[in-house]
Design a protein around this motif. Sequence first.
Motif, PDB file in Angstrom:
ATOM      1  N   PRO A 225       0.732  -1.377  -0.284  1.00 62.07           N
ATOM      2  CA  PRO A 225      -0.079  -0.214   0.374  1.00 62.07           C
ATOM      3  C   PRO A 225       0.727   1.112  -0.360  1.00 62.07           C
ATOM      4  O   PRO A 225       1.960   1.193   0.647  1.00 62.07           O
ATOM      5  CB  PRO A 225      -0.925   0.400   1.213  1.00 62.07           C
ATOM      6  CG  PRO A 225       0.200  -0.498   2.274  1.00 62.07           C
ATOM      7  CD  PRO A 225       0.456  -2.194   1.486  1.00 62.07           C
ATOM      8  N   MET A 226       0.371   2.559  -0.515  1.00 63.31           N
ATOM      9  CA  MET A 226       0.968   4.089  -1.048  1.00 63.31           C
ATOM     10  C   MET A 226       0.694   4.262   0.754  1.00 63.31           C
ATOM     11  O   MET A 226      -0.549   4.374   0.886  1.00 63.31           O
ATOM     12  CB  MET A 226       0.825   4.378  -1.595  1.00 63.31           C
ATOM     13  CG  MET A 226       1.567   4.280  -3.203  1.00 63.31           C
ATOM     14  SD  MET A 226       1.089   5.208  -4.083  1.00 63.31           S
ATOM     15  CE  MET A 226       0.235   6.541  -4.218  1.00 63.31           C
ATOM     16  N   VAL A 227       1.792   4.302   1.941  1.00 57.67           N
ATOM     17  CA  VAL A 227       1.661   4.789   2.551  1.00 57.67           C
ATOM     18  C   VAL A 227       2.284   6.243   2.656  1.00 57.67           C
ATOM     19  O   VAL A 227       3.145   6.157   1.993  1.00 57.67           O
ATOM     20  CB  VAL A 227       1.712   3.808   3.800  1.00 57.67           C
ATOM     21  CG1 VAL A 227       2.592   5.384   5.228  1.00 57.67           C
ATOM     22  CG2 VAL A 227       1.909   3.221   3.974  1.00 57.67           C
ATOM     23  N   PHE A 228       1.511   7.288   2.747  1.00 54.33           N
ATOM     24  CA  PHE A 228       2.504   9.232   2.780  1.00 54.33           C
ATOM     25  C   PHE A 228       2.572   9.451   4.152  1.00 54.33           C
ATOM     26  O   PHE A 228       1.956   8.827   4.942  1.00 54.33           O
ATOM     27  CB  PHE A 228       1.548  10.141   2.009  1.00 54.33           C
ATOM     28  CG  PHE A 228       1.196   9.959  -0.389  1.00 54.33           C
ATOM     29  CD1 PHE A 228       1.605  10.464  -0.733  1.00 54.33           C
ATOM     30  CD2 PHE A 228       0.059   8.028   0.118  1.00 54.33           C
ATOM     31  CE1 PHE A 228       1.220   9.639  -1.456  1.00 54.33           C
ATOM     32  CE2 PHE A 228      -0.302   8.225  -0.962  1.00 54.33           C
ATOM     33  CZ  PHE A 228       0.567   9.206  -1.895  1.00 54.33           C
ATOM     34  N   ILE A 229       3.691  10.302   3.911  1.00 57.57           N
ATOM     35  CA  ILE A 229       3.986  10.587   4.864  1.00 57.57           C
ATOM     36  C   ILE A 229       4.050  12.500   4.496  1.00 57.57           C
ATOM     37  O   ILE A 229       4.651  12.790   3.171  1.00 57.57           O
ATOM     38  CB  ILE A 229       5.560  10.761   5.717  1.00 57.57           C
ATOM     39  CG1 ILE A 229       5.860  11.318   6.982  1.00 57.57           C
ATOM     40  CG2 ILE A 229       6.623  11.159   4.331  1.00 57.57           C
ATOM     41  CD1 ILE A 229       7.290  10.855   7.895  1.00 57.57           C
ATOM     42  N   ILE A 230       3.105  13.756   4.989  1.00 56.73           N
ATOM     43  CA  ILE A 230       3.771  15.012   5.280  1.00 56.73           C
ATOM     44  C   ILE A 230       4.055  15.714   6.026  1.00 56.73           C
ATOM     45  O   ILE A 230       3.287  14.952   7.381  1.00 56.73           O
ATOM     46  CB  ILE A 230       1.305  15.337   4.791  1.00 56.73           C
ATOM     47  CG1 ILE A 230       1.570  14.751   3.662  1.00 56.73           C
ATOM     48  CG2 ILE A 230       1.619  16.716   4.391  1.00 56.73           C
ATOM     49  CD1 ILE A 230       0.230  14.622   3.478  1.00 56.73           C
ATOM     50  N   ILE A 231       4.884  16.730   5.901  1.00 55.22           N
ATOM     51  CA  ILE A 231       6.274  17.441   6.888  1.00 55.22           C
ATOM     52  C   ILE A 231       4.990  18.867   6.864  1.00 55.22           C
ATOM     53  O   ILE A 231       5.153  19.293   5.818  1.00 55.22           O
ATOM     54  CB  ILE A 231       7.044  17.274   6.575  1.00 55.22           C
ATOM     55  CG1 ILE A 231       7.201  16.080   7.195  1.00 55.22           C
ATOM     56  CG2 ILE A 231       7.584  18.155   8.060  1.00 55.22           C
ATOM     57  CD1 ILE A 231       9.209  15.404   6.230  1.00 55.22           C
ATOM     58  N   GLY A 232       4.767  19.145   8.230  1.00 56.20           N
ATOM     59  CA  GLY A 232       4.712  20.684   7.805  1.00 56.20           C
ATOM     60  C   GLY A 232       4.280  21.312   9.104  1.00 56.20           C
ATOM     61  O   GLY A 232       4.428  20.398  10.476  1.00 56.20           O
ATOM     62  N   LYS A 233       3.475  22.920   9.265  1.00 59.31           N
ATOM     63  CA  LYS A 233       2.897  23.162  10.452  1.00 59.31           C
ATOM     64  C   LYS A 233       1.435  23.317  10.711  1.00 59.31           C
ATOM     65  O   LYS A 233       0.950  23.013   9.648  1.00 59.31           O
ATOM     66  CB  LYS A 233       3.973  24.492  10.793  1.00 59.31           C
ATOM     67  CG  LYS A 233       5.459  24.550  11.233  1.00 59.31           C
ATOM     68  CD  LYS A 233       5.321  25.915  11.470  1.00 59.31           C
ATOM     69  CE  LYS A 233       7.043  25.617  12.362  1.00 59.31           C
ATOM     70  NZ  LYS A 233       7.525  27.482  12.597  1.00 59.31           N
ATOM     71  N   GLY A 234       0.684  23.159  11.926  1.00 58.36           N
ATOM     72  CA  GLY A 234      -0.502  23.165  12.126  1.00 58.36           C
ATOM     73  C   GLY A 234      -0.595  24.418  13.114  1.00 58.36           C
ATOM     74  O   GLY A 234       0.470  24.589  14.096  1.00 58.36           O
ATOM     75  N   TYR A 235      -1.466  25.288  12.813  1.00 56.27           N
ATOM     76  CA  TYR A 235      -2.153  26.526  14.150  1.00 56.27           C
ATOM     77  C   TYR A 235      -3.317  26.189  14.295  1.00 56.27           C
ATOM     78  O   TYR A 235      -4.414  25.903  13.945  1.00 56.27           O
ATOM     79  CB  TYR A 235      -2.148  27.733  12.839  1.00 56.27           C
ATOM     80  CG  TYR A 235      -0.463  27.910  12.765  1.00 56.27           C
ATOM     81  CD1 TYR A 235       0.015  28.441  12.491  1.00 56.27           C
ATOM     82  CD2 TYR A 235      -0.530  27.217  11.747  1.00 56.27           C
ATOM     83  CE1 TYR A 235       1.604  28.395  12.632  1.00 56.27           C
ATOM     84  CE2 TYR A 235       0.906  27.803  10.751  1.00 56.27           C
ATOM     85  CZ  TYR A 235       1.649  28.022  11.072  1.00 56.27           C
ATOM     86  OH  TYR A 235       3.166  28.376  10.602  1.00 56.27           O
ATOM     87  N   GLU A 236      -3.949  26.174  16.479  1.00 52.88           N
ATOM     88  CA  GLU A 236      -4.524  25.677  16.646  1.00 52.88           C
ATOM     89  C   GLU A 236      -5.058  26.805  16.810  1.00 52.88           C
ATOM     90  O   GLU A 236      -6.627  27.206  16.748  1.00 52.88           O
ATOM     91  CB  GLU A 236      -4.624  25.296  17.678  1.00 52.88           C
ATOM     92  CG  GLU A 236      -3.821  23.958  17.729  1.00 52.88           C
ATOM     93  CD  GLU A 236      -3.781  23.150  19.429  1.00 52.88           C
ATOM     94  OE1 GLU A 236      -3.816  21.900  19.366  1.00 52.88           O
ATOM     95  OE2 GLU A 236      -3.467  23.599  19.707  1.00 52.88           O
TER      96      GLU A 236
END
Length: 97
Positions: free
Chosen positions: A14-25
């Motif tokens: 299966p294609m398992v993606f990893i996404i790297i970033g920032k989140g703002y609450e």
Amino acid sequence: MIATPDNDNNLDGPMVFIIIGKGYETKGAEGIELHIMLRAPDDDSAVREALNALTEEGFIEADLDQIGVLTDEPTEEPHASAYQGALEGEVAIIRFE
């Protein structure tokens, strides 16, 4: 006619993606570093599912910097258990606070 294209983009699993970033609450708050792992058929679907999961977790905004497909199973935590969750259909969000 060929039903399945024969090229280097086909993966055995299966294609398992990893996404790297920032989140703002909250507006104006400092961003939280994130790694998001999930299964998806393509990168557009992965980004859309990641953004939906972040919204459900209370993030109002996100900056997604990188996306890639994992070719090996991670062995160290927290990525190892996040990978297992992704294989089971979950969207795993790892927060670095």
